[in-house]
Design a protein around this motif. Structure first.
Motif, PDB file in Angstrom:
ATOM      1  N   THR A 173       0.614  -1.749  -0.100  1.00  0.00           N
ATOM      2  CA  THR A 173       0.392   0.206   0.463  1.00  0.00           C
ATOM      3  C   THR A 173       1.308   1.414   0.180  1.00  0.00           C
ATOM      4  O   THR A 173       0.881   2.578  -0.434  1.00  0.00           O
ATOM      5  CB  THR A 173      -0.710  -0.302   1.306  1.00  0.00           C
ATOM      6  OG1 THR A 173      -1.525  -0.769   1.256  1.00  0.00           O
ATOM      7  CG2 THR A 173      -1.464   1.278   1.319  1.00  0.00           C
ATOM      8  N   ASP A 174       1.966   0.999   1.089  1.00  0.00           N
ATOM      9  CA  ASP A 174       2.709   2.609   0.865  1.00  0.00           C
ATOM     10  C   ASP A 174       4.398   2.478   0.812  1.00  0.00           C
ATOM     11  O   ASP A 174       4.989   3.330   0.949  1.00  0.00           O
ATOM     12  CB  ASP A 174       2.160   3.001   2.476  1.00  0.00           C
ATOM     13  CG  ASP A 174       0.865   3.015   2.517  1.00  0.00           C
ATOM     14  OD1 ASP A 174       0.356   4.346   1.712  1.00  0.00           O
ATOM     15  OD2 ASP A 174       0.309   3.618   3.867  1.00  0.00           O
ATOM     16  N   ASN A 175       4.602   1.084   0.605  1.00  0.00           N
ATOM     17  CA  ASN A 175       5.798   0.762   0.901  1.00  0.00           C
ATOM     18  C   ASN A 175       6.767  -0.033  -0.431  1.00  0.00           C
ATOM     19  O   ASN A 175       7.880   0.058  -0.535  1.00  0.00           O
ATOM     20  CB  ASN A 175       6.298  -0.362   1.965  1.00  0.00           C
ATOM     21  CG  ASN A 175       5.928   0.588   3.680  1.00  0.00           C
ATOM     22  OD1 ASN A 175       6.322   1.840   3.960  1.00  0.00           O
ATOM     23  ND2 ASN A 175       5.188   0.206   3.639  1.00  0.00           N
ATOM     24  N   ASP A 176       5.921   0.476  -1.333  1.00  0.00           N
ATOM     25  CA  ASP A 176       6.683  -0.134  -2.831  1.00  0.00           C
ATOM     26  C   ASP A 176       8.041   1.274  -2.630  1.00  0.00           C
ATOM     27  O   ASP A 176       8.304   2.189  -3.324  1.00  0.00           O
ATOM     28  CB  ASP A 176       5.999   0.556  -4.174  1.00  0.00           C
ATOM     29  CG  ASP A 176       4.735  -0.792  -4.276  1.00  0.00           C
ATOM     30  OD1 ASP A 176       4.620  -2.162  -3.482  1.00  0.00           O
ATOM     31  OD2 ASP A 176       3.609  -0.580  -5.102  1.00  0.00           O
ATOM     32  N   GLY A 177       9.076   0.324  -3.481  1.00  0.00           N
ATOM     33  CA  GLY A 177      10.509   0.540  -3.703  1.00  0.00           C
ATOM     34  C   GLY A 177      11.732   0.175  -3.697  1.00  0.00           C
ATOM     35  O   GLY A 177      11.856  -1.279  -3.312  1.00  0.00           O
ATOM     36  N   ASN A 178      12.968   0.863  -3.643  1.00  0.00           N
ATOM     37  CA  ASN A 178      13.676  -0.055  -3.740  1.00  0.00           C
ATOM     38  C   ASN A 178      14.386   0.128  -2.182  1.00  0.00           C
ATOM     39  O   ASN A 178      14.808   1.026  -1.876  1.00  0.00           O
ATOM     40  CB  ASN A 178      15.326   0.856  -4.549  1.00  0.00           C
ATOM     41  CG  ASN A 178      14.609   0.608  -5.955  1.00  0.00           C
ATOM     42  OD1 ASN A 178      13.842   0.902  -7.201  1.00  0.00           O
ATOM     43  ND2 ASN A 178      14.597  -0.493  -6.734  1.00  0.00           N
ATOM     44  N   TYR A 179      15.251  -1.107  -1.649  1.00  0.00           N
ATOM     45  CA  TYR A 179      16.099  -1.178  -0.573  1.00  0.00           C
ATOM     46  C   TYR A 179      17.191  -1.958  -0.382  1.00  0.00           C
ATOM     47  O   TYR A 179      17.306  -2.497  -1.536  1.00  0.00           O
ATOM     48  CB  TYR A 179      14.702  -1.648   0.296  1.00  0.00           C
ATOM     49  CG  TYR A 179      13.512  -0.840  -0.153  1.00  0.00           C
ATOM     50  CD1 TYR A 179      13.137   0.390   1.494  1.00  0.00           C
ATOM     51  CD2 TYR A 179      12.007  -1.022  -0.125  1.00  0.00           C
ATOM     52  CE1 TYR A 179      12.378   1.272   1.403  1.00  0.00           C
ATOM     53  CE2 TYR A 179      10.899  -0.505  -0.415  1.00  0.00           C
ATOM     54  CZ  TYR A 179      11.391   0.564   0.751  1.00  0.00           C
ATOM     55  OH  TYR A 179       9.850   1.399   0.640  1.00  0.00           O
TER      56      TYR A 179
END
Length: 83
Positions: free
Chosen positions: A35-41
């Motif tokens: 919901t809120d945490n898509d991305g590259n880590y």
């Protein structure tokens, strides 16, 4: 793979051996479908069924149980040589 956000910097896939699945510290992962945490880590540590990222997730935790996909980006390398 389906993961659960369990802390502001931690993902858990209960019952899996994530080291055997190929995850390693300092590896970059992509989170898709949250919901809120898509991305590259970047992974700080991998232990058993737990991935810990460097930093923290920016969004709400707990609302994405069972709906998160974690992928390892494929990096291609070209040498620039041709024959």
């Amino acid at each position: 793979m389906f993961f659960e956000f369990t802390a502001n910097d931690t993902l858990v896939m209960a019952g899996r051996d994530l080291i055997a699945d190929g995850f390693v510290a300092a590896q970059t992962i992509d989170i898709i479908g949250s919901t809120d945490n898509d991305g590259n880590y970047t992974l700080a540590t991998v232990a058993g069924d737990t991935l810990t990222i460097t930093g923290t997730f920016p969004g709400t935790l707990g609302c994405d149980v069972g709906a998160i996909t974690v992928e390892v980006p494929v990096v291609t390398h070209s040498t620039g040589w041709s024959v």
